[in-house]
Design an enzyme around this catalytic site. Structure first.
Site, PDB file in Angstrom:
ATOM      1  CE  LYS A  76     -41.067 -19.025  19.014  1.00  0.00           C
ATOM      2  NZ  LYS A  76     -41.343 -17.854  19.839  1.00  0.00           N
ATOM      3  N   PRO A 115     -46.899 -22.191  24.079  1.00  0.00           N
ATOM      4  CG  PRO A 115     -48.850 -21.158  24.831  1.00  0.00           C
ATOM      5  CD  PRO A 115     -47.522 -21.633  25.288  1.00  0.00           C
ATOM      6  CG  ASP A 116     -44.854 -18.953  18.489  1.00  0.00           C
ATOM      7  OD1 ASP A 116     -44.434 -18.003  19.156  1.00  0.00           O
ATOM      8  OD2 ASP A 116     -44.841 -18.946  17.250  1.00  0.00           O
ATOM      9  CB  THR A 151     -48.005 -10.977  24.530  1.00  0.00           C
ATOM     10  OG1 THR A 151     -47.489 -12.201  25.033  1.00  0.00           O
ATOM     11  CG2 THR A 151     -47.135 -10.502  23.376  1.00  0.00           C
ATOM     12  CG  LEU A 181     -57.513  -7.272  14.550  1.00  0.00           C
ATOM     13  CD1 LEU A 181     -58.784  -6.860  13.810  1.00  0.00           C
ATOM     14  CD2 LEU A 181     -57.179  -6.271  15.654  1.00  0.00           C
ATOM     15  CB  ALA A 183     -53.867 -14.685  21.243  1.00  0.00           C
ATOM     16  CB  VAL A 184     -50.829 -10.504  20.712  1.00  0.00           C
ATOM     17  CG1 VAL A 184     -50.134  -9.223  21.161  1.00  0.00           C
ATOM     18  CG2 VAL A 184     -50.152 -11.722  21.322  1.00  0.00           C
ATOM     19  CG  ASP A 203     -56.851 -10.720  11.154  1.00  0.00           C
ATOM     20  OD1 ASP A 203     -56.389 -10.760  12.296  1.00  0.00           O
ATOM     21  OD2 ASP A 203     -56.928 -11.738  10.430  1.00  0.00           O
ATOM     22  NE  ARG A 208     -59.486 -14.173  14.655  1.00  0.00           N
ATOM     23  CZ  ARG A 208     -58.559 -14.996  15.064  1.00  0.00           C
ATOM     24  NH1 ARG A 208     -57.289 -14.675  14.916  1.00  0.00           N
ATOM     25  NH2 ARG A 208     -58.865 -16.131  15.649  1.00  0.00           N
TER      26      ARG A 208
END
Ligand code: NAD
Ligand code: PPY
Length: 348
Positions: A76, A115-116, A151, A181, A183-184, A203, A208
């Site tokens: 990572k 990405p992360d 994911t 809320l 991307a996943v 969130d 969102r």
């Protein structure tokens, strides 16, 4: 700063005075293949916290790859930013990506990023122009695109498996609380609502929450209510460390299925959850859909159907982990680690 011991293979640390950023890469294990895991870019309280985070996250990637049966090791990257990403000008961000790419080049393919939190497919496109050691470019740039949807599909499989283990008959009518809320989480919320769940969301970004209320009829709660609001399934999709031993002792839910890496702030929290009869789907198993997407598409040559099938199979993997934990009277984390260790010790 005194560096604590670590069971990983290598940590690279670099400071750049020009941008004020610290760059950390943790290569935890190359036992099953070259290490891989995303790049997290955010503000940290100090460089040693950034090093500790990179190392912990890299270790989780080793377990994730092994438990998912992927021929990759765990690593990572963390970029400790001098200010929140939104406050950095384009030139500074570009320079940060250039320096990160140079660090990846120095690792010579022993580690491939993706990405992360704080980085996107667009950032991967920039990195990929500077080094080949990058997964997760945008579809427009010839990559597989965001890992978020896969994911989410895997986390939804974890919700269903966890609900079954807890004695529920499907997701229909269950109170599912989604924290985060992005991307996943946004996709998890859609999948849960589509299956008839009574959706509760939270969130830090009110827009969102409003979108989830409009689109999915979700009830919105304060961010502080995430560990006190009664629900059937808690789905953390923000940052890790939410579940301390104290939270584990009181959180009013039957199931926890986590997208967030390193959800447990304290390893003992897993035992507290077990004693309370709460079904915990370990994060590194539940959230492996993104890794399956990136490694499946970019290393193994799988098509989208195969990636989705392997991601849905996370539900079967978890059913096996739950059964093993029940039989042996151990936590689901220990059962999942046993599964990962079996692959790591018997691996290629
Ligand atoms: P993201 O940045 O797109 O979304 C995170 C969301 O959480 C944002 O909407 C943010 O406003 C919200 N948030 C942050 N702090 C919060 C808080 N205290 N309370 C409520 N909401 C909060 O990130 P993502 O890609 O959706 O990832 C979510 C989590 O899943 C992360 O921990 C990430 O490491 C993990 N994960 C993601 C992937 C992937 O494929 N994207 C894969 C594996 C694990
Ligand atoms: C994660 O799953 O936590 C990631 O960091 C995403 C990822 C997975 C596999 C390779 C690169 C990035």
């Amino acid at each position: 700063m005194a560096l604590p011991e670590w069971d990983g293979e290598l940590t690279s640390v670099r400071y750049d005075r020009g941008t004020g950023a610290w760059f950390v890469v943790g290569v935890h294990s190359t036992r099953l293949g070259p290490a891989s895991g995303g790049t997290r870019a955010m503000v940290y309280p100090s460089p040693d916290v950034a090093v500790a985070d990179a190392r912990r996250l890299a270790g989780a990637m080793t377990s994730k790859m092994a438990a998912a049966g992927l021929p990759m090791g765990g690593g990572k990257s963390v970029i400790a930013l001098p200010a929140p990403r939104a406050e950095l000008d384009d030139a500074t961000w570009q320079r940060i990506l250039e320096l990160h790419a140079a660090n990846l080049e120095l690792l010579g393919g022993n580690y491939t990023t993706g990405p992360d939190i704080g980085t996107s497919s667009a950032d991967m496109d920039v990195l990929a122009g500077l080094t080949p050691h990058v997964f997760g470019r945008s579809v427009a740039a010839g990559g597989p695109g965001s890992s978020g949807p896969m994911t989410a599909l895997g986390v939804f499989a974890a919700i269903r498996a966890g609900a079954r283990e807890a004695g529920f008959d499907g997701v229909d009518g269950l109170r599912v609380l989604v924290q985060g809320l992005g991307a996943v989480g946004a996709d998890v919320a859609r999948l849960a609502a589509g299956a008839g769940a009574k959706l509760i969301v939270t969130d830090v970004d009110p827009a969102r929450c409003a979108a989830a209320a409009d689109e999915l009829g979700a009830e919105v709660v304060d961010t502080g209510a995430v560990t006190t609001r009664e629900c059937d399934v808690l789905v953390p999709c923000a940052t890790g460390g939410l579940v301390t031993a104290e939270v584990a002792a009181t959180v009013p839910t039957a199931v926890i299925a986590s997208a967030a890496n390193n959800l447990l702030a304290d390893p003992y929290a897993a035992e507290v959850l077990r004693r309370r009869g709460i079904t915990y789907a370990p994060d590194f198993v539940a959230n492996a859909g993104g890794a399956i997407h990136l490694v499946g598409r970019e290393v193994l040559g799988w098509d989208a159907r195969r990636v989705a099938d392997r991601t849905e199979a996370i539900g079967d993997t978890l059913a096996g982990i739950f059964a093993d934990a029940r039989t042996r009277g151990v936590t689901t984390v220990e059962a999942a680690q046993t599964l990962a260790s079996r692959t790591l010790t018997g691996g290629q």
